[in-house]
Design an enzyme around this catalytic site. Structure first.
Site, PDB file in Angstrom:
ATOM      1  N   GLY A   1      -6.034  -2.763  -2.720  1.00 54.17           N
ATOM      2  CA  GLY A   1      -4.841  -2.125  -3.266  1.00 54.17           C
ATOM      3  C   GLY A   1      -4.587  -0.837  -2.518  1.00 54.17           C
ATOM      4  N   SER A   2      -3.939   0.103  -3.175  1.00 56.22           N
ATOM      5  CA  SER A   2      -3.553   1.337  -2.497  1.00 56.22           C
ATOM      6  C   SER A   2      -4.762   2.253  -2.295  1.00 56.22           C
ATOM      7  CB  SER A   2      -2.498   2.057  -3.334  1.00 56.22           C
ATOM      8  OG  SER A   2      -3.039   2.361  -4.598  1.00 56.22           O
ATOM      9  N   THR A   3      -4.639   3.135  -1.327  1.00 57.76           N
ATOM     10  CA  THR A   3      -5.698   4.116  -1.068  1.00 57.76           C
ATOM     11  C   THR A   3      -5.919   4.996  -2.297  1.00 57.76           C
ATOM     12  OG1 THR A   3      -5.317   4.083   1.293  1.00 57.76           O
ATOM     13  CG2 THR A   3      -6.261   6.113   0.396  1.00 57.76           C
TER      14      THR A   3
ATOM     15  N   GLY B   1      -7.911   3.062  -4.737  1.00 56.38           N
ATOM     16  CA  GLY B   1      -9.248   2.863  -4.161  1.00 56.38           C
ATOM     17  C   GLY B   1     -10.120   4.091  -4.406  1.00 56.38           C
TER      18      GLY B   1
ATOM     19  N   GLU C   1       2.579   5.090   3.706  1.00 55.17           N
ATOM     20  CA  GLU C   1       2.723   3.641   3.635  1.00 55.17           C
ATOM     21  C   GLU C   1       3.900   3.328   2.709  1.00 55.17           C
ATOM     22  OE1 GLU C   1      -0.251   1.345   1.485  1.00 55.17           O
ATOM     23  OE2 GLU C   1      -0.198  -0.122   3.110  1.00 55.17           O
TER      24      GLU C   1
ATOM     25  N   GLU D   1     -10.511  -2.317   0.087  1.00 55.42           N
ATOM     26  CA  GLU D   1      -9.593  -2.561   1.211  1.00 55.42           C
ATOM     27  C   GLU D   1      -8.275  -1.942   0.797  1.00 55.42           C
ATOM     28  OE1 GLU D   1     -10.547  -3.657   3.915  1.00 55.42           O
ATOM     29  OE2 GLU D   1     -12.434  -4.625   3.384  1.00 55.42           O
TER      30      GLU D   1
HETATM   31  P1  NAD Z   1      -2.284  -0.722  -6.430  1.00 55.67           P
HETATM   32  O1  NAD Z   1      -3.368   0.138  -5.886  1.00 55.67           O
HETATM   33  O2  NAD Z   1      -1.190  -0.092  -7.187  1.00 55.67           O
HETATM   34  O3  NAD Z   1      -2.885  -1.841  -7.382  1.00 55.67           O
HETATM   35  C1  NAD Z   1      -3.946  -2.671  -6.971  1.00 55.67           C
HETATM   36  C2  NAD Z   1      -4.728  -3.098  -8.193  1.00 55.67           C
HETATM   37  O4  NAD Z   1      -5.303  -1.927  -8.788  1.00 55.67           O
HETATM   38  C3  NAD Z   1      -3.875  -3.763  -9.276  1.00 55.67           C
HETATM   39  O5  NAD Z   1      -4.618  -4.789  -9.878  1.00 55.67           O
HETATM   40  C4  NAD Z   1      -3.634  -2.626 -10.245  1.00 55.67           C
HETATM   41  O6  NAD Z   1      -3.405  -3.051 -11.575  1.00 55.67           O
HETATM   42  C5  NAD Z   1      -4.932  -1.852 -10.146  1.00 55.67           C
HETATM   43  N1  NAD Z   1      -4.770  -0.450 -10.517  1.00 55.67           N
HETATM   44  C6  NAD Z   1      -3.654   0.314 -10.409  1.00 55.67           C
HETATM   45  N2  NAD Z   1      -3.869   1.542 -10.901  1.00 55.67           N
HETATM   46  C7  NAD Z   1      -5.149   1.566 -11.338  1.00 55.67           C
HETATM   47  C8  NAD Z   1      -5.974   2.552 -11.954  1.00 55.67           C
HETATM   48  N3  NAD Z   1      -5.495   3.767 -12.253  1.00 55.67           N
HETATM   49  N4  NAD Z   1      -7.256   2.226 -12.250  1.00 55.67           N
HETATM   50  C9  NAD Z   1      -7.733   1.000 -11.973  1.00 55.67           C
HETATM   51  N5  NAD Z   1      -7.005   0.021 -11.421  1.00 55.67           N
HETATM   52  C10 NAD Z   1      -5.728   0.295 -11.098  1.00 55.67           C
HETATM   53  O7  NAD Z   1      -1.765  -1.549  -5.181  1.00 55.67           O
HETATM   54  P2  NAD Z   1      -0.596  -2.618  -5.162  1.00 55.67           P
HETATM   55  O8  NAD Z   1       0.667  -1.859  -5.297  1.00 55.67           O
HETATM   56  O9  NAD Z   1      -0.887  -3.741  -6.075  1.00 55.67           O
HETATM   57  O10 NAD Z   1      -0.740  -3.208  -3.684  1.00 55.67           O
HETATM   58  C11 NAD Z   1      -0.255  -2.547  -2.589  1.00 55.67           C
HETATM   59  C12 NAD Z   1      -1.353  -1.778  -1.876  1.00 55.67           C
HETATM   60  O11 NAD Z   1      -2.419  -2.680  -1.543  1.00 55.67           O
HETATM   61  C13 NAD Z   1      -0.902  -1.216  -0.569  1.00 55.67           C
HETATM   62  O12 NAD Z   1      -1.386   0.100  -0.445  1.00 55.67           O
HETATM   63  C14 NAD Z   1      -1.545  -2.113   0.463  1.00 55.67           C
HETATM   64  O13 NAD Z   1      -1.753  -1.545   1.719  1.00 55.67           O
HETATM   65  C15 NAD Z   1      -2.813  -2.463  -0.192  1.00 55.67           C
HETATM   66  N6  NAD Z   1      -3.376  -3.679   0.378  1.00 55.67           N
HETATM   67  C16 NAD Z   1      -4.459  -3.563   1.203  1.00 55.67           C
HETATM   68  C17 NAD Z   1      -5.000  -4.691   1.810  1.00 55.67           C
HETATM   69  C18 NAD Z   1      -6.212  -4.585   2.695  1.00 55.67           C
HETATM   70  O14 NAD Z   1      -6.892  -5.589   2.878  1.00 55.67           O
HETATM   71  N7  NAD Z   1      -6.506  -3.428   3.259  1.00 55.67           N
HETATM   72  C19 NAD Z   1      -4.433  -5.939   1.571  1.00 55.67           C
HETATM   73  C20 NAD Z   1      -3.318  -6.017   0.732  1.00 55.67           C
HETATM   74  C21 NAD Z   1      -2.815  -4.876   0.130  1.00 55.67           C
END
Ligand code: NAD
Length: 501
Positions: A242-244, A247, A399, A265
């Site tokens: 997900g997002s940095t 993460g 991003e 990731e």
């Molecule tokens: P996000 O970080 O908003 O969400 C990812 C996951 O984390 C979701 O399941 C979400 O419900 C959960 N989440 C959100 N807030 C949280 C919190 N406060 N505590 C715990 N969990 C939480 O990301 P997104 O918008 O779903 O996806 C887009 C991001 O994912 C982009 O930054 C993209 O670059 C990244 N991404 C990275 C890769 C990689 O392999 N490097 C691949 C695909 C996507």
């Protein structure tokens, strides 16, 4: 080719799973709350999904722990675990049309791609780890004759998988398959925007013979269900994509709870660097469109910074701007459509805000810049290109995760490297040149987990995938490298009786 009418009719007859799967049972959330999952092509609800939170994560972790303790998964032979994953791959194939449609409806992915990319990648991943399961050997340390040192790979126990919405099927498979193959039990929290295929996969996993409790799925929001998984005292590892920003939160959760292992990731801002000696400029320009407009730019690896050597800069800007006509968004259920909507109203606002910022900060808008197909109720954005971008502008540093390209000129190899590396991200990079020495030097000096030479997004389950810097930490996805995220090497010393203290 299957028609749009076929997909519309099939969509109308779908009855997706909408409850939580805990311990092999479909259950309501304890709170009884539900949330709508929205079709981003129309803005309408597809289904109301049970909304998991702390209590439900507790129940799911307890089920996963009980399944881990029961030992009927970890203690199964690697071959039997592998065969179960292969059966799951076959079931995904058999139910491919349904999964393809669920993914397209839930996240707006064009139907022409959701089978051959997303469903196919999920099949390949479960099959690959299934096949690998009984082909790995443990190690014996190179000791002297007095002792035998066994190094065995053990499952960590309960793994929490937290996944994003941009490739729900594929990225979930990257998380689940290696964790399951090595004998772990899993609690999966899919993104709130895309729960449908995760629930169906868990149902198919049961059908494939993966025992109840080994794979549990709890849809819900990040701040509640995601956080509860990250903070849980009885979860041994979290595998996150997900997002940095989120993460980093998982690292905090780990520190504030039981120091669970975290692999993340995260985001990217890939430099796509075209030198004047690129071997095939036509191909390079078509790859530019693919790198940023395919999947509506909602890709961690998106080639969102196009860097072009000054002598071909004007030509490339003009040709890339012209190529956007081939990436105009359309109805994802239409097999002719190559680009769909962005995933949500939040994402639409984010993308349009960055488009405004690009103009405000002085970049030149050379294509797109507007919403599209507004009468559909969907979240469509034109493919958008900014030229004359300075690498310090927000559109070059942040991003965006949408179909917005920033083009930056450069004059030398050193300048190209400096600009490319001037980012907090380090997921991937691409270089287009015929000069072999330059290609190797750039590949070595670019701070990125993956570098493509004269291509973009060559990938495969056979090689590790993951980022440097703020694009990720704690292990890689894909290949056997991924096993390190959910296994521990255990050392057992056996005294052979010849020595002593
Ligand atoms: P996000 O970080 O908003 O969400 C990812 C996951 O984390 C979701 O399941 C979400 O419900 C959960 N989440 C959100 N807030 C949280 C919190 N406060 N505590 C715990 N969990 C939480 O990301 P997104 O918008 O779903 O996806 C887009 C991001 O994912 C982009 O930054 C993209 O670059 C990244 N991404 C990275 C890769 C990689 O392999 N490097 C691949 C695909 C996507």
């Amino acid at each position: 080719m299957t028609t749009i009418e076929h997909w519309q009719a099939t969509a109308d007859s779908l009855r997706p799973r909408t409850d939580l799967l805990i311990g092999g049972e479909w259950v309501e959330s304890r709170s009884g709350k539900r949330f709508a999952t929205i079709n981003p092509a129309t803005g309408s609800a597809i289904a109301d999904i049970a909304e998991g939170d702390d209590d439900d994560i507790d129940r799911a972790v307890a089920a996963a722990r009980a399944a881990a303790d029961a030992g009927d998964w970890a203690a199964t032979s690697p071959r039997d675990r592998g065969q179960a994953l292969i059966r799951l791959a076959r079931l995904i194939e058999d139910n491919g049309e349904e999964l393809q449609l669920l993914e397209t409806l839930d996240v707006g992915k064009p139907i022409r791609y959701s089978r051959r990319v997303d469903v196919q990648q999920a099949i390949t991943t479960y099959e690959w780890y299934g096949e690998a399961a009984d082909k790995l050997y443990d190690d014996i340390a190179p000791t002297g004759p007095d002792a035998l040192g066994l190094i065995t790979r053990e499952p960590v126990g309960v793994v929490g998988a937290v996944t994003p919405w941009n490739f729900p099927l594929m990225i979930s498979a990257w998380k689940l398959a290696p964790a399951l193959m090595t004998g772990n039990t899993v609690v999966h929290k899919p993104a709130e925007q895309s729960p449908l295929t995760a629930l169906r996969i868990a149902e198919l996993a049961l059908e494939a013979g993966i025992p109840p409790g080994v794979l549990n799925v709890v849809p819900g929001f990040g701040e509640t269900a995601g956080r509860a998984l990250g903070m849980h005292e009885d979860v041994d590892a979290v595998t996150f994509t997900g997002s940095t920003e989120v993460g980093k939160l998982f690292l905090e959760y780990s520190g504030a709870s039981n120091m669970k292992r975290v692999s993340a990731e995260t985001g990217g801002k890939t430099p796509n660097i075209i030198f004047a000696d690129a071997p095939d400029l036509d191909f390079a320009i078509s790859a530019v469109g693919f790198s940023i407009f395919w999947n509506t730019g909602e890709m961690c690896i998106a080639g969102s910074r196009l860097m072009v050597e000054r002598s071909i800069y004007d030509e490339v800007v003009e040709r890339v701007a012209a190529s956007t006509s081939g990436w105009m968004p359309g109805d994802p259920l239409d097999p002719a459509t190559k680009a769909g909507p962005v995933v949500s109203t939040e994402q639409l606002e984010r993308v349009t805000r960055y488009i405004e910022l690009g103009s405000e900060q002085g970049a030149t808008l050379v294509a797109g810049g507007n919403r599209a197909l507004t009468d559909t109720g969907g979240y469509f954005v034109e493919p958008t290109v900014f030229a004359d971008v300075d690498n310090q502008m927000a559109i070059a540093q942040d991003e965006i995760f949408g179909p917005v390209l920033a083009i930056i000129p450069f004059d030398s190899d050193e300048e190209a490297l400096a600009i490319a590396n001037d980012t907090r991200f380090g997921l991937s990079a691409a270089v287009w040149t015929q000069n072999l020495g330059r290609a190797h030097t750039m590949a070595a000096r670019l701070r990125a987990g993956t570098v493509w030479i004269n291509n973009f997004d060559t990938s495969g389950i056979v090689a590790p995938f993951g980022g440097y810097k703020e694009s990720g930490l704690g292990g890689k996805d894909n290949s056997l490298y991924a096993l390190d995220k959910s296994t521990n090497p255990k050392t057992t010393w056996i005294n052979l009786g010849r020595g002593g203290f």
